[in-house]
Design an enzyme around this catalytic site. Structure first.
Site, PDB file in Angstrom:
ATOM      1  N   LYS A  22       0.843  -1.205   0.000  1.00  0.00           N
ATOM      2  CA  LYS A  22       0.000   0.000   0.000  1.00  0.00           C
ATOM      3  C   LYS A  22       0.872   1.246   0.000  1.00  0.00           C
ATOM      4  O   LYS A  22       0.665   2.167  -0.782  1.00  0.00           O
ATOM      5  CB  LYS A  22      -0.881   0.001   1.248  1.00  0.00           C
ATOM      6  CG  LYS A  22      -1.562   1.331   1.552  1.00  0.00           C
ATOM      7  CD  LYS A  22      -2.475   1.270   2.742  1.00  0.00           C
ATOM      8  CE  LYS A  22      -1.775   1.471   4.052  1.00  0.00           C
ATOM      9  NZ  LYS A  22      -1.432   2.856   4.415  1.00  0.00           N
ATOM     10  N   ASN A  23       1.900   1.263   0.851  1.00  0.00           N
ATOM     11  CA  ASN A  23       2.681   2.485   1.028  1.00  0.00           C
ATOM     12  C   ASN A  23       3.726   2.701  -0.054  1.00  0.00           C
ATOM     13  O   ASN A  23       4.428   3.709  -0.038  1.00  0.00           O
ATOM     14  CB  ASN A  23       3.329   2.513   2.425  1.00  0.00           C
ATOM     15  CG  ASN A  23       2.265   2.730   3.489  1.00  0.00           C
ATOM     16  OD1 ASN A  23       1.106   3.019   3.177  1.00  0.00           O
ATOM     17  ND2 ASN A  23       2.636   2.552   4.742  1.00  0.00           N
ATOM     18  N   ARG A  92      -5.105  10.478   4.112  1.00  0.00           N
ATOM     19  CA  ARG A  92      -4.078  11.501   4.282  1.00  0.00           C
ATOM     20  C   ARG A  92      -3.003  11.470   3.206  1.00  0.00           C
ATOM     21  O   ARG A  92      -2.392  12.474   2.891  1.00  0.00           O
ATOM     22  CB  ARG A  92      -3.358  11.361   5.612  1.00  0.00           C
ATOM     23  CG  ARG A  92      -4.085  11.056   6.806  1.00  0.00           C
ATOM     24  CD  ARG A  92      -3.155  11.107   7.979  1.00  0.00           C
ATOM     25  NE  ARG A  92      -2.344  12.292   7.939  1.00  0.00           N
ATOM     26  CZ  ARG A  92      -1.128  12.353   7.399  1.00  0.00           C
ATOM     27  NH1 ARG A  92      -0.628  11.293   6.832  1.00  0.00           N
ATOM     28  NH2 ARG A  92      -0.454  13.475   7.402  1.00  0.00           N
ATOM     29  N   CYS A 116      -4.927  12.291  12.339  1.00  0.00           N
ATOM     30  CA  CYS A 116      -5.662  11.034  12.353  1.00  0.00           C
ATOM     31  C   CYS A 116      -5.494  10.503  13.770  1.00  0.00           C
ATOM     32  O   CYS A 116      -4.890  11.135  14.627  1.00  0.00           O
ATOM     33  CB  CYS A 116      -5.123  10.067  11.314  1.00  0.00           C
ATOM     34  SG  CYS A 116      -3.526   9.408  11.739  1.00  0.00           S
ATOM     35  N   PRO A 122       1.520  16.545  10.781  1.00  0.00           N
ATOM     36  CA  PRO A 122       1.720  17.784  10.021  1.00  0.00           C
ATOM     37  C   PRO A 122       2.457  17.529   8.709  1.00  0.00           C
ATOM     38  O   PRO A 122       3.083  16.474   8.532  1.00  0.00           O
ATOM     39  CB  PRO A 122       2.569  18.637  10.961  1.00  0.00           C
ATOM     40  CG  PRO A 122       3.225  17.684  11.881  1.00  0.00           C
ATOM     41  CD  PRO A 122       2.315  16.508  12.007  1.00  0.00           C
ATOM     42  N   VAL A 123       2.390  18.493   7.788  1.00  0.00           N
ATOM     43  CA  VAL A 123       3.081  18.359   6.496  1.00  0.00           C
ATOM     44  C   VAL A 123       4.016  19.552   6.274  1.00  0.00           C
ATOM     45  O   VAL A 123       4.318  19.910   5.135  1.00  0.00           O
ATOM     46  CB  VAL A 123       2.081  18.218   5.330  1.00  0.00           C
ATOM     47  CG1 VAL A 123       1.365  16.884   5.388  1.00  0.00           C
ATOM     48  CG2 VAL A 123       1.081  19.373   5.325  1.00  0.00           C
ATOM     49  N   ASP A 124       4.507  20.133   7.385  1.00  0.00           N
ATOM     50  CA  ASP A 124       5.368  21.323   7.277  1.00  0.00           C
ATOM     51  C   ASP A 124       6.641  21.059   6.489  1.00  0.00           C
ATOM     52  O   ASP A 124       7.135  21.930   5.770  1.00  0.00           O
ATOM     53  CB  ASP A 124       5.714  21.845   8.675  1.00  0.00           C
ATOM     54  CG  ASP A 124       6.303  20.754   9.556  1.00  0.00           C
ATOM     55  OD1 ASP A 124       5.579  19.780   9.849  1.00  0.00           O
ATOM     56  OD2 ASP A 124       7.490  20.838   9.906  1.00  0.00           O
ATOM     57  N   GLN A 125       7.175  19.845   6.563  1.00  0.00           N
ATOM     58  CA  GLN A 125       8.412  19.543   5.831  1.00  0.00           C
ATOM     59  C   GLN A 125       8.160  19.478   4.321  1.00  0.00           C
ATOM     60  O   GLN A 125       9.018  19.850   3.533  1.00  0.00           O
ATOM     61  CB  GLN A 125       9.007  18.203   6.314  1.00  0.00           C
ATOM     62  CG  GLN A 125       9.301  18.187   7.802  1.00  0.00           C
ATOM     63  CD  GLN A 125      10.353  19.209   8.197  1.00  0.00           C
ATOM     64  OE1 GLN A 125      11.429  19.275   7.589  1.00  0.00           O
ATOM     65  NE2 GLN A 125      10.041  20.047   9.180  1.00  0.00           N
ATOM     66  N   ASP A 304       4.953   0.723  12.003  1.00  0.00           N
ATOM     67  CA  ASP A 304       3.736   0.071  11.502  1.00  0.00           C
ATOM     68  C   ASP A 304       3.616  -1.375  11.963  1.00  0.00           C
ATOM     69  O   ASP A 304       2.604  -2.017  11.686  1.00  0.00           O
ATOM     70  CB  ASP A 304       3.692   0.114   9.967  1.00  0.00           C
ATOM     71  CG  ASP A 304       3.435   1.522   9.477  1.00  0.00           C
ATOM     72  OD1 ASP A 304       3.574   1.758   8.266  1.00  0.00           O
ATOM     73  OD2 ASP A 304       3.121   2.387  10.310  1.00  0.00           O
ATOM     74  N   ILE A 326       8.023   7.336  16.854  1.00  0.00           N
ATOM     75  CA  ILE A 326       7.651   8.055  15.625  1.00  0.00           C
ATOM     76  C   ILE A 326       6.384   8.871  15.807  1.00  0.00           C
ATOM     77  O   ILE A 326       6.343  10.062  15.500  1.00  0.00           O
ATOM     78  CB  ILE A 326       7.459   7.064  14.442  1.00  0.00           C
ATOM     79  CG1 ILE A 326       8.700   6.205  14.233  1.00  0.00           C
ATOM     80  CG2 ILE A 326       7.047   7.813  13.182  1.00  0.00           C
ATOM     81  CD1 ILE A 326       9.885   6.937  13.622  1.00  0.00           C
TER      82      ILE A 326
HETATM   83  C1  EPZ Z   1       4.280   7.034   6.305  1.00  0.00           C
HETATM   84  O1  EPZ Z   1       3.481   8.054   6.870  1.00  0.00           O
HETATM   85  C2  EPZ Z   1       3.383   5.810   6.201  1.00  0.00           C
HETATM   86  N1  EPZ Z   1       2.269   6.119   5.298  1.00  0.00           N
HETATM   87  C3  EPZ Z   1       2.874   5.432   7.590  1.00  0.00           C
HETATM   88  O2  EPZ Z   1       2.106   4.248   7.453  1.00  0.00           O
HETATM   89  C4  EPZ Z   1       4.079   5.142   8.470  1.00  0.00           C
HETATM   90  O3  EPZ Z   1       3.622   4.841   9.783  1.00  0.00           O
HETATM   91  C5  EPZ Z   1       4.999   6.359   8.505  1.00  0.00           C
HETATM   92  O4  EPZ Z   1       5.386   6.725   7.165  1.00  0.00           O
HETATM   93  C6  EPZ Z   1       6.269   6.113   9.318  1.00  0.00           C
HETATM   94  O5  EPZ Z   1       6.964   5.024   8.764  1.00  0.00           O
HETATM   95  C7  EPZ Z   1       2.490   6.111   3.954  1.00  0.00           C
HETATM   96  O6  EPZ Z   1       3.585   5.866   3.489  1.00  0.00           O
HETATM   97  C8  EPZ Z   1       1.305   6.410   3.092  1.00  0.00           C
HETATM   98  P1  EPZ Z   1       6.239  10.477   8.297  1.00  0.00           P
HETATM   99  P2  EPZ Z   1       4.014   9.575   6.860  1.00  0.00           P
HETATM  100  O7  EPZ Z   1       6.090  11.704   7.483  1.00  0.00           O
HETATM  101  O8  EPZ Z   1       4.890   9.790   5.700  1.00  0.00           O
HETATM  102  C9  EPZ Z   1       6.408  13.886  11.596  1.00  0.00           C
HETATM  103  C10 EPZ Z   1       0.240   2.887   7.739  1.00  0.00           C
HETATM  104  O9  EPZ Z   1      -0.142   2.314   8.757  1.00  0.00           O
HETATM  105  N2  EPZ Z   1       6.300  14.815  10.459  1.00  0.00           N
HETATM  106  O10 EPZ Z   1       7.408   9.571   8.033  1.00  0.00           O
HETATM  107  O11 EPZ Z   1       2.836  10.454   7.066  1.00  0.00           O
HETATM  108  C11 EPZ Z   1       5.168  13.023  11.760  1.00  0.00           C
HETATM  109  O12 EPZ Z   1       4.201  13.704  12.546  1.00  0.00           O
HETATM  110  C12 EPZ Z   1       0.715   4.323   7.800  1.00  0.00           C
HETATM  111  O13 EPZ Z   1       0.332   2.351   6.593  1.00  0.00           O
HETATM  112  C13 EPZ Z   1       6.306  16.192  10.698  1.00  0.00           C
HETATM  113  O14 EPZ Z   1       6.380  16.637  11.839  1.00  0.00           O
HETATM  114  O15 EPZ Z   1       4.913   9.602   8.167  1.00  0.00           O
HETATM  115  C14 EPZ Z   1       5.698  11.801  12.446  1.00  0.00           C
HETATM  116  O16 EPZ Z   1       5.794  12.050  13.840  1.00  0.00           O
HETATM  117  C15 EPZ Z   1       0.439   4.906   9.166  1.00  0.00           C
HETATM  118  N3  EPZ Z   1       6.209  17.050   9.652  1.00  0.00           N
HETATM  119  C16 EPZ Z   1       7.103  11.656  11.859  1.00  0.00           C
HETATM  120  O17 EPZ Z   1       7.444  12.946  11.324  1.00  0.00           O
HETATM  121  C17 EPZ Z   1       6.124  16.601   8.345  1.00  0.00           C
HETATM  122  O18 EPZ Z   1       6.060  17.428   7.415  1.00  0.00           O
HETATM  123  C18 EPZ Z   1       7.225  10.628  10.740  1.00  0.00           C
HETATM  124  O19 EPZ Z   1       6.161  10.882   9.835  1.00  0.00           O
HETATM  125  C19 EPZ Z   1       6.129  15.200   8.126  1.00  0.00           C
HETATM  126  C20 EPZ Z   1       6.226  14.333   9.189  1.00  0.00           C
END
Ligand code: EPZ
Length: 416
Positions: A22-23, A92, A116, A122-125, A304, A326
């Site tokens: 999926k991811n 998302r 969620c 957040p998506v600030d990065q 995950d 995480i």
């Molecule tokens: C991906 O989510 C996966 N989803 C998630 O899987 C997975 O848990 C996660 O990576 C971590 O491995 C997909 O790939 C579609 P992150 P993502 O950005 O990209 C913070 C599942 O069960 N952050 O790596 O959204 C964030 O809040 C899902 O299949 C910021 O602060 O996760 C988190 O604490 C759940 N600002 C950490 O970084 C940002 O701009 C890692 O998030 C981006 C992230």
């Protein structure tokens, strides 16, 4: 809403095929926006999240053809680079259209995904990276509005490792003017699978899988065919299910090469794990030993798989310490597992799980995708009937769950 009824107590045994990841599929489908030529993907899992994304792409003007696990997308006629809240709020990962839309069309209007159950997300990065590449980004009325006639290559550094952040910026950089370097990049295998797909479409990318990814922008990308990699989290989930039921299973169309951290923990718990070229076999011990773990970005133990291991530890010998580094709120499954008799104490981002002799079936509620998976695993080993409510969470990430579990001997039924 559908519910899942599980009669616990059967050993899982037999063989099932794992679906596409999926991811990996989610960002890869968005990559089709980067070219006007048709792109074909195979091994695309039939999941609700995939369906939602395809609807989102279709309403932008992408032509979608789907035949089983084969999907062909043609973004030649996209006229509406907008991702509306109604669709984004249910999935998302829709934020992954942002980078491709800005890169190809010079503008994008994407609803903020919102949080969620597991965190603020957040998506600030994602935004910071696009701004560094020259985009003007305004966040107003719950939407990200990004404009840039042509992105410029830049050196990007993400404050934390972000999987979809890395993927969004890597896709945007493919059509930027000049070289982009992403430092502190996510090393997840799904990032590598996306990079391989983009290279097949004519992108110039090196270093994917490491923490520095270099992308030389090109004028345009072309069509290609790409097979989505196997789902390592689905694989790990079924391995855990077999482990807790004292079972012996063989999972095909998958590989152990992206699951080292998980396999190490399963072996520490007393399981025998055998890797084959595109299959993996597990033989569980009579009683599992508790295994402590700490989630972190790949190649460390994946967040995950944390919920699934909490269920495994609930019935293992000894006490496990589970640290979630995480997400800020990814222990919702703990209270539900306690309803089944698990002995779990939460202290901040650490869970102390004391194995009990057995769990008792009960009615429990799924809160997020992987939490629901942990409830299924617990239900399989609990004595008596377990009913899991709100299993739409499961349908987002596990293809044909009941059929696959039933094929392994589980007594499971979906209650409409
Ligand atoms: C991906 O989510 C996966 N989803 C998630 O899987 C997975 O848990 C996660 O990576 C971590 O491995 C997909 O790939 C579609 P992150 P993502 O950005 O990209 C913070 C599942 O069960 N952050 O790596 O959204 C964030 O809040 C899902 O299949 C910021 O602060 O996760 C988190 O604490 C759940 N600002 C950490 O970084 C940002 O701009 C890692 O998030 C981006 C992230």
């Amino acid at each position: 809403m559908d519910k899942l009824l599980i009669e616990g107590g059967t050993r899982l045994a037999g063989e099932i095929a794992i679906s596409g990841a999926k991811n990996a599929a989610l960002p890869i489908l968005c990559a089709a926006l980067l070219t006007k030529e048709p792109v074909t993907f195979t091994n695309v899992p039939r999941l609700n999240d995939i369906g939602t994304l395809l609807r989102l792409l279709e309403q932008m003007g992408v032509k979608v053809e789907r035949d089983g696990d084969r999907v062909t997308l043609d973004a030649g006629g996209v006229a509406n680079p907008v991702a509306p809240y109604e669709l984004v709020k249910t999935m998302r990962a829709s934020i992954l259209v942002l980078g491709p839309l800005v890169a190809r069309f010079g503008s994008a209007k994407v609803s903020l995904p919102g949080g969620c159950a597991i965190g603020a997300r957040p998506v600030d990065q994602h935004i910071k990276g696009l701004q560094a590449m020259g985009a003007t980004v305004k966040v107003e009325h719950g939407y990200v509005n990004a404009e840039c006639p042509r992105l410029k290559g830049a050196r990007l550094f993400t404050d934390m490792v972000t999987v979809t952040g890395t993927e969004n910026l890597m896709m945007a950089a493919c059509l930027a003017d000049g070289e982009t370097v992403i430092e502190n990049a996510a090393r997840e295998p799904e990032v590598v699978d996306l990079a391989n797909c983009l290279v097949a479409m004519g992108a110039r990318i090196s270093g994917a899988g490491g923490d520095v990814i270099r992308i030389q922008g090109v004028k345009e990308l072309h069509g290609a065919t790409h097979r989505v990699m196997p789902d390592r989290i689905e694989t790990g989930t079924y391995l855990c299910a077999a482990a807790v039921t004292g079972g012996e299973v063989r999972l095909t169309n998958t590989s152990s090469s992206y699951l080292d951290a998980v396999i190490d923990k399963l072996m520490d718990a007393g399981c025998e794990v055998f890797s084959e070229r595109d299959a993996i076999r597990l033989k569980a011990p009579a009683r599992l030993q508790a295994v402590s773990l700490r989630t972190a970005p790949y190649p460390a133990f994946p967040t995950d798989m944390q919920a699934q291991f909490m269920a495994l530890n609930a019935v293992a010998e000894g006490t496990a310490v589970i640290r979630e580094t995480i997400f800020e709120n990814r222990f919702m499954h703990a209270v539900e597992l306690q309803r089944l008799g698990a002995d779990i104490r939460i202290d901040g981002n650490t869970a102390f799980v004391k194995g009990v002799a057995g769990l008792q079936g009960a009615t429990v509620m799924a809160t997020d995708l992987r939490a629901s998976a942990s409830l299924v695993i617990a239900g399989l080993v609990a004595e008596g009937s377990t009913i899991i409510e709100r299993i739409y969470h499961l349908d987002r990430g596990y293809e044909n769950l009941e059929a696959k579990l039933a094929a392994l001997g589980a007594r499971v039924e979906r209650l409409k």
